[in-house]
Scaffold this motif. Structure first.
Motif, PDB file in Angstrom:
ATOM      1  N   ALA A 300      -1.887   5.962  -5.477  1.00 21.13           N
ATOM      2  CA  ALA A 300      -1.036   4.765  -5.450  1.00 21.13           C
ATOM      3  C   ALA A 300       0.124   4.848  -4.458  1.00 21.13           C
ATOM      4  O   ALA A 300       0.332   3.911  -3.674  1.00 21.13           O
ATOM      5  N   ALA A 304       0.457   2.518  -1.011  1.00 22.28           N
ATOM      6  CA  ALA A 304       1.607   1.640  -0.789  1.00 22.28           C
ATOM      7  C   ALA A 304       2.327   1.980   0.513  1.00 22.28           C
ATOM      8  O   ALA A 304       2.907   1.105   1.157  1.00 22.28           O
ATOM      9  N   TYR A 321       2.379  -1.600  -7.264  1.00 21.58           N
ATOM     10  CA  TYR A 321       2.422  -1.435  -5.806  1.00 21.58           C
ATOM     11  C   TYR A 321       3.768  -1.913  -5.266  1.00 21.58           C
ATOM     12  O   TYR A 321       4.380  -1.254  -4.404  1.00 21.58           O
ATOM     13  N   GLY A 327       5.577  -0.980  -2.029  1.00 21.05           N
ATOM     14  CA  GLY A 327       4.660  -1.429  -0.993  1.00 21.05           C
ATOM     15  C   GLY A 327       5.063  -2.793  -0.459  1.00 21.05           C
ATOM     16  O   GLY A 327       5.839  -3.528  -1.080  1.00 21.05           O
ATOM     17  N   PHE A 332      -0.941  -6.069   1.228  1.00 16.91           N
ATOM     18  CA  PHE A 332      -1.838  -5.890   0.090  1.00 16.91           C
ATOM     19  C   PHE A 332      -2.995  -6.883   0.167  1.00 16.91           C
ATOM     20  O   PHE A 332      -2.801  -8.090   0.287  1.00 16.91           O
TER      21      PHE A 332
END
Length: 489
Positions: A300, A304, A321, A327, A332
């Motif tokens: 993860a 991100a 995220y 992120g 995304f």
């Protein structure tokens, strides 16, 4: 007693702690979620990827009588004390329910589902009236006669006929209804749009097949130097994702063998093909990076940070995220799970069931609570809009797709009510929405899913770390191990 149920494997938006069931955190977050832009089989959720703490004690439902003419039911779902705001919101809902239903008394419990202790709690009569459990559990609970037939109560609910029959099939037996859905998810492919563009790939056209998936992962690595795809292989994550890939290839993990389940992944080559793909990406393409022992929490933050191009996960990871891993929203992307001949993906979630120990009055009260707390927000546009407005005001994501529990006639009304509060770029999720709508939705293995995933983790690890890995032999050994596990269930 109501039993709620969740399933899946290691993923910080899915798994809580080693002692608690994987989907406790997801369930909590889905309760405060909003919906919009759903698939023919998808609903929008808010998921921050946080875990629940404190596996508390359970209460005894007893006879359900309080001596004052009230029916008493204990209900799981109360957030722990560490989640003060959401805990108070739950308690406020309890108070609201009791005011509207003065003959019912609710005793909230913050004990999450615990696969290690659930059987003993049920057998000892110590389980709450309202329990939460995974989508893998209903077949076994029904077979063991541990849950009640709630057909009459369920069929009397508003919008009952609009519940997704694919979900209801897992909660029914011989035309009898033993549970109701709360929240669902389907695995897909998350990808970094910025890395796609940097590699010369079209961010609006993520891979739809495993061949395209492999080629894109290699191109990302070759042109950007970053990891094309990051597979999970520990903490049951390897087995979980291998199961999804097997479904996409047209195979199965478990099959019926008499009155028991047995390993099904050596029937045909669907699972072997998934492992061959991972092996080739690792040793021929060098597109998977260098760390082959990953869990979700390892993937993860790198995803991100733009260091990983693709991962298998659900769109609900978007919340963590943003909030947990910082992120960038514009990077995304979410797509359907790449496919082989199976045209299928793995689904999981939380369902509600009623314990066989409940009295008739308790059953009626329990189903009424289930409808009030969990079903009504999914079909009532006014409630959905109010939740969406509140979440948007708190700067939580509104408009992230998942799986709805109702059909399109209900979904469309809720979507329209939620639309003014959507605060995500829905186009970045459209490949997931469009692609998943065309796929068969296959539940997790029905018996001992977490044990089965654990047995498959070493096979995934071997495919990723041994250049001379004998995949057929590894699967044969794992099949014997899984058969032994399933015989004991």
């Amino acid at each position: 007693m109501v039993v709620r149920y969740h399933g899946g494997a290691a993923d910080e938006s899915v798994r809580v702690t080693a002692a608690c069931h994987p989907h406790s955190a997801r369930r909590l977050l889905m309760r405060v979620s909003t919906t919009f832009g759903r698939l023919a089989a998808g609903t929008l959720v808010v998921a921050l990827g946080t875990g629940l703490a404190g596996c508390g004690k359970s209460g005894d439902s007893g006879s359900g009588g309080s001596g004052d003419g009230k029916v008493t039911i204990s209900v799981m779902g109360l957030p722990p004390a560490t989640k003060a705001a959401t805990r108070q919101a739950f308690l406020d809902r309890v108070a609201e329910f009791e005011k509207a239903n003065p003959t019912i008394h609710i005793e909230p419990s913050d004990a999450p589902w615990d696969v290690q202790t659930f059987a003993a709690k049920m057998a000892g009569g110590r389980a709450e009236t309202v329990l939460e459990i995974p989508l893998t559990e209903p077949p076994g609970l029904i077979d063991r006669k541990q849950v009640a037939d709630i057909s009459a109560e369920a069929k009397a609910l508003p919008e009952y006929a609009a519940l997704d029959p694919r979900i209801m099939d897992t909660l029914s037996r011989d035309s009898k209804i033993y549970g109701l859905p709360e929240s669902m998810y389907a695995l897909g492919l998350l990808y970094n749009r910025k890395l796609f563009a940097a590699a010369g790939l079209d961010p609006d056209k993520p891979p739809a097949t495993w061949d395209e998936f492999r080629a894109d992962a290699k191109q990302i690595h070759d042109r950007t130097g970053q990891i094309g795809y990051a597979p999970m292989s520990i903490n049951n994550g390897g087995g979980w994702h291998l199961t999804a890939m097997t479904y996409a290839n047209g195979g199965t993990i478990e099959k019926q063998n008499g009155d028991k389940q047995a390993a099904g992944f050596t029937d045909g080559d669907a699972t072997a093909q998934a492992l061959d793909l991972l092996h080739a990406m690792r040793f021929e393409d060098n597109s998977l990076g260098t760390n082959m022992l990953r869990k979700s929490e390892d993937i993860a933050p790198q995803f991100a940070a733009g260091k990983i191009g693709m991962q298998i996960n659900g769109p609900s990871a978007y919340g963590s995220y943003l909030s947990l891993y910082k992120g960038k929203a514009e990077d995304f992307g979410a797509a359907a799970l790449p496919q082989g001949p199976g045209n299928a993906t793995l689904i999981g979630g939380t369902v509600l069931m009623v314990s066989a120990k409940a009295t008739a009055d308790q059953r009626a009260a329990a189903v009424k609570w289930m409808e009030f707390q969990y079903l009504k927000p999914a079909y009532d546009p006014d409630i959905a809009a109010a939740q969406a407005k509140a979440n948007a005001a708190d700067k939580l994501p509104v408009g992230v797709p998942g799986l709805p529990i109702y059909d399109q006639s209900v979904v469309a009304k809720v979507d329209a009510a939620v639309k003014p509060y959507v605060n995500v770029t829905t186009a970045h999720f459209q490949p997931y929405v469009d692609g998943t709508a065309k796929l068969k939705l296959v539940p997790e293995p029905p018996v001992g899913s977490q044990d089965v995933y654990a047995a498959l983790d070493p096979v995934v690890q071997a495919a990723l770390t041994r250049q001379n890995a004998d995949i057929p032999a590894l699967l044969k050994t794992a099949s014997g191990h899984v058969d032994s596990i399933l015989q004991q269930q």
